[in-house]
Design an enzyme around this catalytic site. Structure first.
Site, PDB file in Angstrom:
ATOM      1  N   ASN A  99      14.757  10.540  -2.321  1.00 21.70           N
ATOM      2  CA  ASN A  99      13.070  11.017  -1.414  1.00 21.70           C
ATOM      3  C   ASN A  99      13.424  10.805  -0.507  1.00 21.70           C
ATOM      4  O   ASN A  99      14.121  10.621   0.724  1.00 21.70           O
ATOM      5  CB  ASN A  99      13.175   9.116  -1.306  1.00 21.70           C
ATOM      6  CG  ASN A  99      12.112   8.738  -1.059  1.00 21.70           C
ATOM      7  OD1 ASN A  99      11.123   9.212  -0.250  1.00 21.70           O
ATOM      8  ND2 ASN A  99      10.922   8.105  -1.447  1.00 21.70           N
TER       9      ASN A  99
ATOM     10  N   GLY B 246      16.533   6.823  -0.749  1.00 16.85           N
ATOM     11  CA  GLY B 246      15.518   7.655   0.503  1.00 16.85           C
ATOM     12  C   GLY B 246      15.995   7.081   2.064  1.00 16.85           C
ATOM     13  O   GLY B 246      16.901   7.691   2.711  1.00 16.85           O
ATOM     14  N   HIS B 247      15.685   5.552   2.655  1.00 22.18           N
ATOM     15  CA  HIS B 247      15.799   5.518   3.688  1.00 22.18           C
ATOM     16  C   HIS B 247      17.325   5.529   3.659  1.00 22.18           C
ATOM     17  O   HIS B 247      18.055   5.922   5.001  1.00 22.18           O
ATOM     18  CB  HIS B 247      15.102   4.225   3.668  1.00 22.18           C
ATOM     19  CG  HIS B 247      15.623   3.785   4.613  1.00 22.18           C
ATOM     20  ND1 HIS B 247      14.814   3.334   6.193  1.00 22.18           N
ATOM     21  CD2 HIS B 247      16.571   2.073   5.012  1.00 22.18           C
ATOM     22  CE1 HIS B 247      15.330   2.610   6.787  1.00 22.18           C
ATOM     23  NE2 HIS B 247      16.228   2.131   6.876  1.00 22.18           N
TER      24      HIS B 247
ATOM     25  N   GLU C 108       6.026   9.227  -6.771  1.00 22.15           N
ATOM     26  CA  GLU C 108       5.913   7.988  -6.574  1.00 22.15           C
ATOM     27  C   GLU C 108       4.339   7.300  -5.676  1.00 22.15           C
ATOM     28  O   GLU C 108       4.257   7.758  -4.925  1.00 22.15           O
ATOM     29  CB  GLU C 108       6.816   7.054  -5.389  1.00 22.15           C
ATOM     30  CG  GLU C 108       8.326   6.605  -5.803  1.00 22.15           C
ATOM     31  CD  GLU C 108       8.497   5.974  -5.734  1.00 22.15           C
ATOM     32  OE1 GLU C 108      10.084   5.793  -5.893  1.00 22.15           O
ATOM     33  OE2 GLU C 108       8.768   5.790  -4.318  1.00 22.15           O
TER      34      GLU C 108
ATOM     35  N   ARG D 198       1.388   7.698   0.718  1.00 20.07           N
ATOM     36  CA  ARG D 198       0.020   6.484   1.287  1.00 20.07           C
ATOM     37  C   ARG D 198      -1.293   7.486   1.218  1.00 20.07           C
ATOM     38  O   ARG D 198      -0.520   8.149   1.509  1.00 20.07           O
ATOM     39  CB  ARG D 198       1.472   5.605   2.148  1.00 20.07           C
ATOM     40  CG  ARG D 198       2.320   4.768   1.028  1.00 20.07           C
ATOM     41  CD  ARG D 198       2.643   3.617   2.236  1.00 20.07           C
ATOM     42  NE  ARG D 198       2.943   3.020   1.073  1.00 20.07           N
ATOM     43  CZ  ARG D 198       4.939   2.806   1.164  1.00 20.07           C
ATOM     44  NH1 ARG D 198       4.957   3.753   1.150  1.00 20.07           N
ATOM     45  NH2 ARG D 198       5.536   1.665   0.514  1.00 20.07           N
TER      46      ARG D 198
ATOM     47  N   HIS E 216       3.582   9.370   6.518  1.00 25.84           N
ATOM     48  CA  HIS E 216       5.244   9.918   6.034  1.00 25.84           C
ATOM     49  C   HIS E 216       4.471  11.112   5.635  1.00 25.84           C
ATOM     50  O   HIS E 216       4.152  12.783   5.807  1.00 25.84           O
ATOM     51  CB  HIS E 216       6.235   8.997   5.508  1.00 25.84           C
ATOM     52  CG  HIS E 216       5.613   7.792   4.984  1.00 25.84           C
ATOM     53  ND1 HIS E 216       5.314   8.475   3.356  1.00 25.84           N
ATOM     54  CD2 HIS E 216       6.362   6.835   4.998  1.00 25.84           C
ATOM     55  CE1 HIS E 216       4.654   7.230   2.896  1.00 25.84           C
ATOM     56  NE2 HIS E 216       5.934   6.105   3.679  1.00 25.84           N
TER      57      HIS E 216
ATOM     58  N   HIS F 263       6.429   9.731  -1.794  1.00 28.97           N
ATOM     59  CA  HIS F 263       5.657   8.479  -2.086  1.00 28.97           C
ATOM     60  C   HIS F 263       4.770   8.530  -1.127  1.00 28.97           C
ATOM     61  O   HIS F 263       4.267   8.298   0.138  1.00 28.97           O
ATOM     62  CB  HIS F 263       6.416   6.658  -2.004  1.00 28.97           C
ATOM     63  CG  HIS F 263       5.220   6.233  -2.371  1.00 28.97           C
ATOM     64  ND1 HIS F 263       5.951   4.953  -2.738  1.00 28.97           N
ATOM     65  CD2 HIS F 263       3.818   5.649  -2.021  1.00 28.97           C
ATOM     66  CE1 HIS F 263       5.029   3.296  -2.768  1.00 28.97           C
ATOM     67  NE2 HIS F 263       4.100   4.238  -2.893  1.00 28.97           N
TER      68      HIS F 263
ATOM     69  N   HIS G 126      15.427   0.811  -4.002  1.00 29.31           N
ATOM     70  CA  HIS G 126      14.901   0.568  -2.980  1.00 29.31           C
ATOM     71  C   HIS G 126      16.079  -0.157  -2.264  1.00 29.31           C
ATOM     72  O   HIS G 126      16.393  -0.635  -3.157  1.00 29.31           O
ATOM     73  CB  HIS G 126      14.009  -0.544  -3.228  1.00 29.31           C
ATOM     74  CG  HIS G 126      12.679  -0.485  -2.061  1.00 29.31           C
ATOM     75  ND1 HIS G 126      13.445  -1.677  -1.276  1.00 29.31           N
ATOM     76  CD2 HIS G 126      12.073  -0.188  -1.791  1.00 29.31           C
ATOM     77  CE1 HIS G 126      12.510  -1.289   0.130  1.00 29.31           C
ATOM     78  NE2 HIS G 126      11.478  -1.329  -0.544  1.00 29.31           N
ATOM     79  N   ASP G 127      17.040   1.004  -1.361  1.00 29.07           N
ATOM     80  CA  ASP G 127      17.660   0.406  -0.441  1.00 29.07           C
ATOM     81  C   ASP G 127      19.677   0.013  -1.557  1.00 29.07           C
ATOM     82  O   ASP G 127      20.893  -0.924  -0.543  1.00 29.07           O
ATOM     83  CB  ASP G 127      17.624  -1.431  -0.114  1.00 29.07           C
ATOM     84  CG  ASP G 127      16.301  -1.737   1.230  1.00 29.07           C
ATOM     85  OD1 ASP G 127      16.398  -0.541   1.556  1.00 29.07           O
ATOM     86  OD2 ASP G 127      15.927  -2.809   1.327  1.00 29.07           O
TER      87      ASP G 127
END
Length: 271
Positions: free
Chosen positions: A25, A241-242, A92, A63, A68, A61, A218-219
């Site tokens: 991501n 991603g993060h 997403e 938004r 971003h 993703h 996610h994480d």
């Protein structure tokens, strides 16, 4: 309307049947880029390096506020993916906001989109933090899933690890679910880790029992990824991603992608 079948849309990742694919991501690259006006760092270049390093897919993703990923990024990355026919592009987003616009526009332009992940986030939400609810969300999701299928796009539903909800996700037409894994990541390293992980194991088994594909994200990070994949059966893809982009600030994109691929490989060596 011609009935949709999973075999009629994009092929699965070209990996061994039990092997988990890594989709990177690149949202956080875009977040940093957006603090200036010179297209630095380049989102496209980040994706290209990750693909060269072995990532099996790219995730975005976008938004509605474009804080971003921007619309132009989506189309530029889709064009890039044409040069990587054995990899996948995953978008997403909330299908009741802007996600379906991209599904329609990419198809109209003849650009690749292999998977869309429906996420129930609000427009001003800080980050995704929960999955869809069944039966409450079923009827409004069904026609949008059919729209994606009409364009030969696989649909994954962002879900909490609730075993009894897997059949409902399958019944509404989803090809896969993406487990929201922050609860596991928060518990990792603490006394509640095994309890949190067991929920994902049970939900994964419930999905496997009805031939519903499983993704996760996610994480997830280099510390917790191997243990998660070793415990949860049949995870087809992790979208990261993060943590990956944070690691890349120190190691570089290529080395970081290869490190995450090693974490994935280790899960199957130890299984």
């Amino acid at each position: 309307m011609k009935p949709f079948s999973p075999a009629s849309h994009a092929p699965e990742f070209p990996v061994a049947p039990h092997k988990t694919a890594l989709s990177v991501n690149v949202n956080k690259v875009a977040l940093l880029r957006n603090t200036r006006h010179l297209d630095i760092p380049s989102v496209r270049r980040a994706a290209e390096i990750c693909l060269q390093a072995g990532a099996q897919g790219i995730t975005v993703h976008p938004r509605p506020d474009e804080r971003h990923i921007r619309a132009d990024d989506v189309f530029e990355l889709a064009a890039l993916m044409k040069d990587w026919p054995d990899r996948e592009f995953n978008i997403e987003g909330n299908p009741f906001q802007n996600l379906m616009v991209f599904v329609h526009d990419l198809a109209a332009r003849g650009l690749p989109l292999h998977q869309c992940t429906f996420v129930p986030d609000s427009e001003d939400q800080f980050t995704s933090d929960h999955g869809w609810n069944f039966p409450e969300d079923a009827e409004r999701l069904r026609p949008l899933i059919e729209e994606a299928h009409d364009r030969r796009v696989r649909v994954s539903l962002f879900m909490d690890p609730v075993p009894e909800a897997m059949a409902a996700a399958k019944a509404v037409g989803a090809d896969r679910v993406e487990f929201y894994t922050e609860t596991y990541a928060r518990a990792w390293g603490g006394p509640e880790k095994l309890k949190a992980l067991s929920r994902f194991t049970e939900a994964g088994r419930a999905a496997a029992a009805i031939n519903l594909g499983v993704n996760a994200g996610h994480d997830l990070n280099r510390d917790n990824l191997t243990e998660f994949l070793a415990a949860v059966p049949g995870v087809l893809e992790v979208s990261i991603g993060h943590a990956l982009i944070a690691d890349a600030l120190e190691q570089g994109y290529a080395a970081t992608v290869q490190d995450y691929l090693r974490c994935i490989d280790q899960a199957f060596v130890s299984a």
